[in-house]
Design an enzyme around this catalytic site. Sequence first.
Site, PDB file in Angstrom:
ATOM      1  CB  SER A  85      -0.907   0.010   1.234  1.00  0.00           C
ATOM      2  OG  SER A  85      -0.154   0.188   2.428  1.00  0.00           O
ATOM      3  NE  ARG A 111       6.061  -4.269  12.639  1.00  0.00           N
ATOM      4  CZ  ARG A 111       5.929  -3.253  13.491  1.00  0.00           C
ATOM      5  NH1 ARG A 111       5.966  -3.467  14.789  1.00  0.00           N
ATOM      6  NH2 ARG A 111       5.785  -2.013  13.047  1.00  0.00           N
ATOM      7  CG  HIS A 166       6.443  -6.763   4.985  1.00  0.00           C
ATOM      8  ND1 HIS A 166       5.814  -6.150   6.046  1.00  0.00           N
ATOM      9  CD2 HIS A 166       5.616  -6.591   3.925  1.00  0.00           C
ATOM     10  CE1 HIS A 166       4.663  -5.642   5.656  1.00  0.00           C
ATOM     11  NE2 HIS A 166       4.516  -5.901   4.371  1.00  0.00           N
ATOM     12  CD  GLU A 210       1.999  -2.117  11.112  1.00  0.00           C
ATOM     13  OE1 GLU A 210       1.973  -1.422  12.126  1.00  0.00           O
ATOM     14  OE2 GLU A 210       2.131  -1.663   9.966  1.00  0.00           O
TER      15      GLU A 210
END
Length: 442
Positions: free
Chosen positions: A180, A399, A354, A327
């Site tokens: 996005s 993450r 990612h 995420e």
Amino acid sequence: MAANPTAPTALWPAPHARGAVDATVHVPGSKSVTNRALVLAALASEPGWLRRPLRSRDTLLMADALRAMGVGIDEGVGPDGSGEAWRILPAGLRGPATVDVGNAGTVMRFLPPVATLAAGDIRFDGDPRSYERPLHGVIDALRALGARIDDDGRGALPLTVHGSGALDGGPVSIDASSSSQFVSALLLSGPRFNQGVEVRHIGGSLPSLPHIRMTVDMLRAVGAQVDTPESGGEPNVWRVTPGALLGRDLTIEPDLSNAQPFLAAALVTGGRVVIPDWPQRTTQPGDRLREIFTEMGGSCELTEYGLEFTGSGRIHGIDVDLGDVGELTPGIAAVAALADTPSTLRGVAHLRLHETDRLAALTKEINELGGDVTETADGLRIRPRTLHGGVFHTYEDHRMATAGAVIGLAVADVQIENVATTAKTLPDFPDLWAGMLGSDGA
């Protein structure tokens, strides 16, 4: 001399919780909001302030990149002396300049459109992993709008934008199904294009829509006129009218996605965590944690002070579409691996593109601790198993590091490789984690 636990090659012993946590955690500002605010302030027609900005690798890369193009960014305290604030002084954008994007998606995607407005060449380069991340949506769109860009046909970094001081803009069609950020990148600079911009998404499912809504809300807050599908426009079409942007005095919200490991700690240990200043209304994807973690066994209360989240002592599996909030997947997967029933995480095929291939990485690392995780076409299937200690690799992905720390609360002898990668968006994570655990931690 003891080894530095945050050195990239070090193994960090993830603290094992000896009881229920009970803590208040002040989460630093949002990376997504800080980096959008920096771009909009740099393109404004007057100076502005950013209060409580996040100081992390990604945001400092953004600030340094804008400085390289001529923008003044003074770091200090606000005019009333109430905490850290950055003064943004817009200037005529110029080159030549070189931008280091690191591995920051917001920097590598948001700044090439800005660079088209600079007078001179702007070269973009970054970490080796940044070369593998898709950038074609931005490159192809800018070329269609009149920009000159050299990327040797890769559709990826490194590249050079030959800025001419202006860009025609107008209508453009892109496939943003892989990120996005392609849409947000064009919208953020759109008010400065001669004809504005009309972005039409023509691909498959569009991930992370809350981040596009965040971009639109922030554009409107600085005076831009934006038409969206939600405001009665065509589906998958966003229009930004050309015009001047206002300088603002903006306070950055806490990063709700970075609150995830701390909320997960309450869930995993059956404890209580308070996150001050959780906004009553926000476009941050992390706000959905209230719903997801409640379904997985917790309860929460949102007050004027912030969010209070309490675990029940049990963790339930979940079947959930995370397409809009991808995420959050690593942290949810970590909690799901400790649940009492299976989980299915769907709608996140784009996570393969990612900071690392997050689906493959989560599968490998949880399974090597004794888990049972299977990749699906668009997500993960997680069957709880008794886990054991071992090394949890991060792949230079912040993450992944915090997901491993969550597992370490319930599983003894988990060691996180390169916990320092959390500095990308969450500086001082090991200290925050230790502070949360207090005397209950290992």
